[in-house]
Design a protein around this motif. Structure first.
Motif, PDB file in Angstrom:
ATOM      1  N   GLN A  58      -0.138  -1.119  -3.473  1.00  0.00           N
ATOM      2  CA  GLN A  58       0.162  -2.146  -2.594  1.00  0.00           C
ATOM      3  C   GLN A  58      -0.759  -2.210  -1.584  1.00  0.00           C
ATOM      4  O   GLN A  58      -0.591  -3.207  -0.587  1.00  0.00           O
ATOM      5  N   ILE A  59      -1.547  -1.225  -1.097  1.00  0.00           N
ATOM      6  CA  ILE A  59      -2.211  -1.075  -0.160  1.00  0.00           C
ATOM      7  C   ILE A  59      -3.740  -2.090  -0.244  1.00  0.00           C
ATOM      8  O   ILE A  59      -4.380  -1.697  -1.500  1.00  0.00           O
ATOM      9  N   THR A  60      -3.857  -2.887   0.498  1.00  0.00           N
ATOM     10  CA  THR A  60      -4.981  -4.077   0.276  1.00  0.00           C
ATOM     11  C   THR A  60      -6.173  -4.013   0.994  1.00  0.00           C
ATOM     12  O   THR A  60      -7.120  -4.501   1.132  1.00  0.00           O
ATOM     13  N   GLU A  61      -6.068  -3.061   2.131  1.00  0.00           N
ATOM     14  CA  GLU A  61      -7.176  -2.612   3.104  1.00  0.00           C
ATOM     15  C   GLU A  61      -6.886  -1.275   3.789  1.00  0.00           C
ATOM     16  O   GLU A  61      -5.868  -0.697   3.700  1.00  0.00           O
ATOM     17  N   GLU A  62      -8.010  -0.676   4.241  1.00  0.00           N
ATOM     18  CA  GLU A  62      -8.114   0.466   4.794  1.00  0.00           C
ATOM     19  C   GLU A  62      -7.140   0.667   5.976  1.00  0.00           C
ATOM     20  O   GLU A  62      -6.883  -0.090   6.812  1.00  0.00           O
ATOM     21  N   TRP A  63      -6.222   1.850   5.836  1.00  0.00           N
ATOM     22  CA  TRP A  63      -5.386   2.133   7.085  1.00  0.00           C
ATOM     23  C   TRP A  63      -4.203   1.051   7.144  1.00  0.00           C
ATOM     24  O   TRP A  63      -3.144   1.170   8.048  1.00  0.00           O
ATOM     25  N   ASP A  64      -4.066   0.281   5.985  1.00  0.00           N
ATOM     26  CA  ASP A  64      -2.709  -0.666   5.908  1.00  0.00           C
ATOM     27  C   ASP A  64      -1.646   0.184   5.167  1.00  0.00           C
ATOM     28  O   ASP A  64      -1.367  -0.223   4.083  1.00  0.00           O
TER      29      ASP A  64
END
Length: 399
Positions: free
Chosen positions: A367-373
């Motif tokens: 589900q993570i679409t970008e770093e740190w999200d």
């Protein structure tokens, strides 16, 4: 002519504004926290950078006086912290001490600062004692406390079916307070507490503690600890197959820094409460990206709150026209706090900042679409619900 001159002098005295006063010709802020132990990423050098960012964004001066920020490592020891604070006050002209990770440290430094008549602003410690029975006329508490964490994580999970709990608790004031307050919310919502086990600060082997929690059969294992302690407990719980067996882990004090250190694979599904998330809105993202460009990491609530607290302190000095403690503390209580961290928030008579907190769930890796999200924001808890009202806090300063 004599009457004219006297009259002119009198008018001049009335018309000229009071001269701004800054002691020692500068404003000096000390960031005192753990920079080498279990809470080094939790606050540490990143809180120091957040404080410097706030000073730079304010313009570097206040009332035409330069602003200086220094830092030191208290090693999570109240005696070390107290010695540093005394030296800062007595010989280094420090005007305010901030961050103060670890509840025992924060309580010790806040008490010493009452005697020294200096302002403290705590962002890294959790105990409600700071704005309760041991409150200070010059003490302020930003970011979070054990009551807000208990309301956010404890209350919400019981409502979702997690109605039986067992606690792994850090064996010092912060852990006891977090366990006690979360237990109260669990039982208030109709849940039960099946037991608890205490572990030393900075332990590395959680096997016996986790096995006791597993054997309890509790639906939720509440981790009443923080920093590397929580990370290590979660890693070892995964190795024991605890979550795979159906029990849920609740990290009662866990932030973005620790989630990143642990990794999404191990942290996925974890519930936690923070008062800031960089990707929540445009203003928080703007700060988050600037902070990451400077430090290489995204800010958690401790870093963001330290920025907010330093900025508010400087605004209060500007509004008071002096850095004199009584005047600045009065402005800190009086002025609203309105920034990316706390929007339209207020400070209570006990020094507590009443800002919103957020119940989060760590996303699954896919589900993570970008770093740190890492987070889904599940719920927003208004500040007046998250924190104890000043009248209920036990603070003797509250009428």
């Amino acid at each position: 002519m004599r009457k004219f001159l006297l009259s002119t002098a009198a008018v001049g005295l009335i018309a000229v504004p009071a001269v701004a006063e800054v002691s020692d010709g500068k404003v000096k802020i000390g960031i005192l926290n753990d920079q080498s132990g279990v809470y080094a990423d939790f606050g540490g050098k990143y809180s120091f950078e957040a404080a410097k960012m706030a000073v730079e964004d304010f313009g570097g001066t206040v009332l035409d006086a330069p602003i200086e920020v220094i830092s030191a490592d208290h090693q999570n020891k109240p005696d070390v912290a107290s010695n540093i604070a005394r030296q800062w006050y007595d010989t280094e002209q420090v005007d305010s001490i901030m961050e103060l990770t670890t509840s025992s440290v924060a309580l010790a430094v806040q008490a010493l600062s009452v005697e020294a008549k200096k302002i403290t602003l705590t962002t890294g410690a959790a105990t409600t004692e700071l704005t309760g029975p041991q409150c200070s006329p010059y003490g302020f508490h930003w970011a979070y406390d054990t009551h807000a964490l208990a309301v956010g994580t404890g209350g919400a999970l019981v409502e979702e079916g997690g109605d039986s709990w067992y606690f792994l608790t850090a064996d010092y004031a912060f852990g006891y307070s977090l366990e006690e307050q979360t237990s109260a919310f669990v039982t208030e919502k109709g849940g039960t507490v099946l037991g608890a086990v205490r572990h030393p600060l900075a332990t590395t082997d959680y096997s016996s503690f986790l096995l006791q929690a597993q054997a309890s059969g509790a639906k939720v294992i509440g981790l009443a600890n923080a920093g590397m302690d929580t990370q290590n407990a979660i890693k070892q719980a995964s190795e024991f197959g605890i979550t795979q067996g159906g029990q849920k882990l609740a990290a009662l004090l866990f932030t973005l820094a620790e989630v990143h250190g642990l990794g999404a694979e191990a942290a996925q599904g974890l519930n936690l409460t923070e008062s800031f998330y960089w990707n929540r809105n445009e203003a928080s993202a703007e700060f988050g990206n600037r902070f990451k460009e400077r430090t290489g990491v995204m800010p958690n609530m401790i870093h963001a709150a330290t920025y907010s607290g330093v900025l508010q302190y400087l605004k209060a000095i500007e509004a008071a026209g002096t850095d004199e403690t009584e005047a600045v503390a009065a402005k800190m209580h009086e002025m609203p706090v309105d920034d990316f961290f706390a929007n339209g928030a207020s400070v209570g008579a006990n020094g507590r900042l009443f800002s919103d907190v957020y119940l989060m769930e760590v996303k699954a890796p896919d589900q993570i679409t970008e770093e740190w999200d890492y987070y889904n924001v599940l719920a927003t808890i208004p500040g007046d619900q998250a924190y104890l009202a000043p009248a209920d806090s036990g603070c003797p300063l509250v009428q």
